[in-house]
Design an enzyme around this catalytic site. Structure first.
Site, PDB file in Angstrom:
ATOM      1  N   GLY A  69       9.300 -71.554 -63.222  1.00 26.34           N
ATOM      2  CA  GLY A  69      10.012 -71.066 -62.037  1.00 26.34           C
ATOM      3  C   GLY A  69       9.509 -71.677 -60.736  1.00 26.34           C
ATOM      4  O   GLY A  69      10.289 -71.940 -59.826  1.00 26.34           O
ATOM      5  N   THR A  70       8.220 -71.897 -60.649  1.00 23.60           N
ATOM      6  CA  THR A  70       7.659 -72.435 -59.407  1.00 23.60           C
ATOM      7  C   THR A  70       8.140 -73.867 -59.183  1.00 23.60           C
ATOM      8  O   THR A  70       8.578 -74.227 -58.080  1.00 23.60           O
ATOM      9  CB  THR A  70       6.112 -72.386 -59.458  1.00 23.60           C
ATOM     10  OG1 THR A  70       5.730 -71.020 -59.673  1.00 23.60           O
ATOM     11  CG2 THR A  70       5.491 -72.902 -58.192  1.00 23.60           C
ATOM     12  N   ASN A 143      11.134 -59.371 -58.175  1.00 23.00           N
ATOM     13  CA  ASN A 143      10.071 -59.240 -59.174  1.00 23.00           C
ATOM     14  C   ASN A 143       9.277 -57.943 -59.042  1.00 23.00           C
ATOM     15  O   ASN A 143       8.750 -57.435 -60.025  1.00 23.00           O
ATOM     16  CB  ASN A 143       9.113 -60.436 -59.092  1.00 23.00           C
ATOM     17  CG  ASN A 143       8.773 -60.827 -57.678  1.00 23.00           C
ATOM     18  OD1 ASN A 143       9.654 -61.125 -56.883  1.00 23.00           O
ATOM     19  ND2 ASN A 143       7.502 -60.814 -57.352  1.00 23.00           N
ATOM     20  N   GLN A 171      13.525 -63.524 -62.601  1.00 23.19           N
ATOM     21  CA  GLN A 171      13.379 -62.158 -63.137  1.00 23.19           C
ATOM     22  C   GLN A 171      14.671 -61.643 -63.762  1.00 23.19           C
ATOM     23  O   GLN A 171      14.626 -60.768 -64.628  1.00 23.19           O
ATOM     24  CB  GLN A 171      12.932 -61.191 -62.030  1.00 23.19           C
ATOM     25  CG  GLN A 171      11.511 -61.413 -61.561  1.00 23.19           C
ATOM     26  CD  GLN A 171      10.459 -61.042 -62.606  1.00 23.19           C
ATOM     27  OE1 GLN A 171      10.738 -60.327 -63.580  1.00 23.19           O
ATOM     28  NE2 GLN A 171       9.250 -61.528 -62.423  1.00 23.19           N
ATOM     29  N   SER A 191      12.698 -69.214 -65.833  1.00 22.01           N
ATOM     30  CA  SER A 191      11.363 -69.417 -66.407  1.00 22.01           C
ATOM     31  C   SER A 191      11.291 -68.702 -67.756  1.00 22.01           C
ATOM     32  O   SER A 191      11.587 -67.506 -67.842  1.00 22.01           O
ATOM     33  CB  SER A 191      10.313 -68.852 -65.453  1.00 22.01           C
ATOM     34  OG  SER A 191       9.031 -69.000 -66.005  1.00 22.01           O
ATOM     35  N   ALA A 192      10.876 -69.440 -68.801  1.00 26.96           N
ATOM     36  CA  ALA A 192      10.952 -68.899 -70.168  1.00 26.96           C
ATOM     37  C   ALA A 192      10.018 -67.717 -70.409  1.00 26.96           C
ATOM     38  O   ALA A 192      10.339 -66.817 -71.187  1.00 26.96           O
ATOM     39  CB  ALA A 192      10.625 -70.011 -71.170  1.00 26.96           C
ATOM     40  N   HIS A 193       8.864 -67.700 -69.726  1.00 27.67           N
ATOM     41  CA  HIS A 193       7.884 -66.661 -70.087  1.00 27.67           C
ATOM     42  C   HIS A 193       8.265 -65.270 -69.605  1.00 27.67           C
ATOM     43  O   HIS A 193       7.605 -64.294 -69.939  1.00 27.67           O
ATOM     44  CB  HIS A 193       6.469 -67.055 -69.644  1.00 27.67           C
ATOM     45  CG  HIS A 193       6.180 -66.965 -68.175  1.00 27.67           C
ATOM     46  ND1 HIS A 193       5.514 -65.891 -67.624  1.00 27.67           N
ATOM     47  CD2 HIS A 193       6.427 -67.802 -67.144  1.00 27.67           C
ATOM     48  CE1 HIS A 193       5.357 -66.090 -66.322  1.00 27.67           C
ATOM     49  NE2 HIS A 193       5.910 -67.240 -66.011  1.00 27.67           N
ATOM     50  N   THR A 229       7.205 -86.907 -70.101  1.00 27.17           N
ATOM     51  CA  THR A 229       7.585 -86.696 -71.495  1.00 27.17           C
ATOM     52  C   THR A 229       7.848 -85.212 -71.748  1.00 27.17           C
ATOM     53  O   THR A 229       7.043 -84.365 -71.376  1.00 27.17           O
ATOM     54  CB  THR A 229       6.467 -87.205 -72.438  1.00 27.17           C
ATOM     55  OG1 THR A 229       6.230 -88.574 -72.113  1.00 27.17           O
ATOM     56  CG2 THR A 229       6.861 -87.062 -73.897  1.00 27.17           C
ATOM     57  N   CYS A 318       0.964 -61.255 -58.048  1.00 25.59           N
ATOM     58  CA  CYS A 318       0.321 -62.152 -57.093  1.00 25.59           C
ATOM     59  C   CYS A 318      -0.432 -61.374 -56.021  1.00 25.59           C
ATOM     60  O   CYS A 318      -1.311 -61.905 -55.379  1.00 25.59           O
ATOM     61  CB  CYS A 318       1.371 -63.028 -56.405  1.00 25.59           C
ATOM     62  SG  CYS A 318       2.530 -63.711 -57.557  1.00 25.59           S
TER      63      CYS A 318
HETATM   64  N1  PLP Z   1      10.183 -66.404 -59.166  1.00 26.19           N
HETATM   65  C1  PLP Z   1       9.980 -65.118 -59.453  1.00 26.19           C
HETATM   66  C2  PLP Z   1      10.944 -64.104 -58.922  1.00 26.19           C
HETATM   67  C3  PLP Z   1       8.895 -64.717 -60.235  1.00 26.19           C
HETATM   68  O1  PLP Z   1       8.703 -63.441 -60.498  1.00 26.19           O
HETATM   69  C4  PLP Z   1       8.006 -65.716 -60.703  1.00 26.19           C
HETATM   70  C5  PLP Z   1       6.812 -65.353 -61.505  1.00 26.19           C
HETATM   71  O2  PLP Z   1       6.192 -64.322 -61.302  1.00 26.19           O
HETATM   72  C6  PLP Z   1       8.266 -67.051 -60.381  1.00 26.19           C
HETATM   73  C7  PLP Z   1       9.366 -67.361 -59.624  1.00 26.19           C
HETATM   74  C8  PLP Z   1       7.360 -68.155 -60.843  1.00 26.19           C
HETATM   75  O3  PLP Z   1       7.652 -68.524 -62.158  1.00 26.19           O
HETATM   76  P1  PLP Z   1       6.601 -69.379 -63.005  1.00 26.19           P
HETATM   77  O4  PLP Z   1       5.480 -68.441 -63.354  1.00 26.19           O
HETATM   78  O5  PLP Z   1       7.345 -69.828 -64.225  1.00 26.19           O
HETATM   79  O6  PLP Z   1       6.176 -70.519 -62.159  1.00 26.19           O
END
Ligand code: PLP
Length: 386
Positions: A69-70, A143, A171, A191-193, A229, A318
C-alpha cells in the site's frame, strides 16, 4: 491469544500459504525468461492479476503489482504530481500517513477536507475545495475507525470538474465489495496483507487509458510501470487471497463479521459506563470497532489487554506508543481526553463469536481495573502491575 488487530495486518490463510510454497520452492524461475519454467511463473502471475482485478471489478490489464500500500500511494501521488499543473491536491484530513507524508514529500500544497463527528468526509467542504485544485486523493475506508468514505460521490464531483481521482483502498479491499466502475476513480491502491495475503505485495489499479509515471525504473517489468523482478510467490498469494475474499463477500459472509463486531460492542456497552463507539453513525467496515473508554489511558489499557491475551491497538498501529491523539480522532472532533482513551479492535474472518465475546469480557475487566487504579479523570498512569 485473541487477535483483534486485523486492520494492522491479517494472518495468511492456509490456502494462500500452500500456493505460495509451491512458487517459492519449485516455481523459482524468473517469470521474464523464455523457458518453460519461466513461462509457468508468468502464467501464475497473470492468473493472480485476473484474480486481483476480479476483486474490484477491473480488467486484468488495469492491475500493476507493487510491494504494498505504501508504494502504491507513493507511486500514484508522485505520478499525479508530475501530470498536474501547480494547483493543490484535495485530500482528506484522515488519510493514512503513506498519503499524507507522500504529499508532504512532494512539497505540493494540499487542501485537507475535514470529516464530521462520525468520521465521514464533509462533501460540502470537499466541493468547495475542488475549485482551483488539480486532483483528489481520498481513502475508501479509514484504518482507525473503519468508516467508509463516500467515494462514488467524491469521484462523481471530481469528474464533473475534470479532476483525477486516486483512492487508498487498502482497508476497504476484501472487506467490502469494491467495483471500480461504480466508484469511478482513476487509481486505487491495495495491499495483500490486509485481506489474508502475504506482506510486501500490493497492487495499483490504473483505469485503462490513464498514464502512470513509474516510481522505479529498470528492467521494465509490469509493462514498464514497476521495474524489478516479480515476487511470483507473493503475487500468487495475493491472487489467491483476492479470489477468496471475493467469494467471501459474494456469499454475504461479511454479515458474520458484523454480528461478531456488534456482539462485542453490545457486551462492552452493557458492562461499562463511559464508553463511546466512534464512527458508529457512519457506514463502517464490518470488522472494525473504535472505542473510547472514559478515564482510561489507552497505553495502559493496551498493556493490560496484552497481558490478558488480547491483541488490539491504540488508534492506528502507527500511532502506538505515542501519547498523542491521532490526526483521525482530532479531525473527528473527539475531545483529547477521550481520544487518548481509545482502542481499535479489528476482527478478521478467522475470529469466532466465542473469542470476540470473551475478548469483550476481558475489556470490561481491564477497564474496571484501570479505572480503579487511575480513577476517572485522573492523569495517565505510566506503570501497571498485572
Ligand atoms: N493505507 C492504509 C489505509 C493502511 O491502513 C495501510 C497499512 O496500515 C497502508 C496504506 C500501508 O500499506 P502497506 O503496509 O502495504 O504498505
Amino acid at each position: 491469544m485473541i487477535y483483534l488487530d486485523a486492520n494492522s495486518t491479517t494472518p495468511i490463510l492456509p490456502e494462500v500459504l500452500e500456493q505460495m510454497m509451491r512458487w517459492m520452492v519449485d516455481g523459482y524461475a524468473n517469470p521474464n525468461g523464455v523457458h518453460r519454467a519461466a513461462r509457468e511463473a508468468r502464467a501464475a502471475i497473470e492468473q493472480a492479476r485476473a484474480q486481483v482485478a476480479g476483486m474490484i471489478g477491473a480488467e486484468a490489464d488495469e492491475i500493476v503489482f507493487t510491494s504494498g500500500g505504501t508504494e502504491g500511494a507513493n507511486t500514484v501521488l508522485r505520478s499525479l504530481d508530475g501530470m498536474a499543473g501547480h494547483g493543490p491536491c484535495v485530500t482528506s484530513a484522515i488519510e493514512h500517513s503513506c498519503v499524507l507524508r507522500s504529499l508532504e514529500g512532494l512539497g505540493r500544497e494540499s487542501k485537507q477536507v475535514g470529516v464530521d463527528r462520525n468520521g465521514v468526509l464533509d462533501l460540502s467542504a470537499y466541493e468547495l475545495a475542488l475549485e482551483g485544485s488539480e486532483w483528489v486523493a481520498v481513502m475508501a475506508a479509514n484504518n482507525e475507525t473503519g468508516v467508509i468514505q463516500p467515494l462514488a460521490e467524491v469521484s462523481r464531483m471530481a469528474k464533473e470538474r475534470g479532476k483525477w481521482v486516486y483512492s487508498d483502498a487498502v482497508q476497504a479491499a476484501g472487506r467490502v465489495v469494491l467495483d471500480v466502475k461504480e466508484l469511478g476513480c482513476d487509481f486505487l491502491s491495495l495491499s495483500a496483507h490486509k485481506f489474508h495475503g502475504p506482506k510486501g505485495v500490493g497492487a495499483i489499479y490504473i483505469r485503462r487509458g490513464m498514464p502512470l509515471k513509474p516510481l522505479l525504473y529498470g528492467g521494465g517489468q509490469e509493462r514498464g510501470y514497476r521495474s524489478g523482478t516479480e515476487n511470483t510467490a507473493a503475487i500468487v498469494g495475493m491472487g489467491v487471497a483476492a479470489e477468496m475474499a471475493t467469494r467471501y463477500l459474494a456469499d454475504g459472509r461479511a454479515r458474520e463479521l458484523e454480528q461478531m463486531r456488534d456482539a462485542f460492542e453490545q457486551t462492552i456497552q452493557a458492562g461499562l459506563t463511559g464508553v463511546v463507539i466512534n464512527g458508529k453513525g457512519g457506514a463502517r467496515l464490518a470488522n472494525t470497532s473504535h472505542v473510547s473508554f472514559e478515564g482510561c489511558d489507552a497505553a495502559g489499557l493496551l498493556i493490560l489487554m496484552d497481558e490478558m491475551g488480547v491483541a488490539c491497538s491504540a488508534g492506528s498501529a502507527c500511532m502506538t506508543g505515542k501519547q498523542k491523539p491521532s490526526h483521525v480522532q482530532m479531525a473527528m472532533g473527539i475531545p483529547e481526553g477521550m481520544a487518548k482513551s481509545s482502542l481499535r479492535f479489528s476482527l478478521s474472518r478467522l475470529n469466532t463469536m466465542d473469542e470476540v465475546v470473551d475478548a469483550a469480557g476481558l475489556v470490561i475487566r481491564a477497564v474496571e481495573k484501570l479505572r480503579r487504579v487511575q480513577g476517572v479523570g485522573v492523569g495517565p498512569v505510566v506503570v501497571y502491575s498485572p
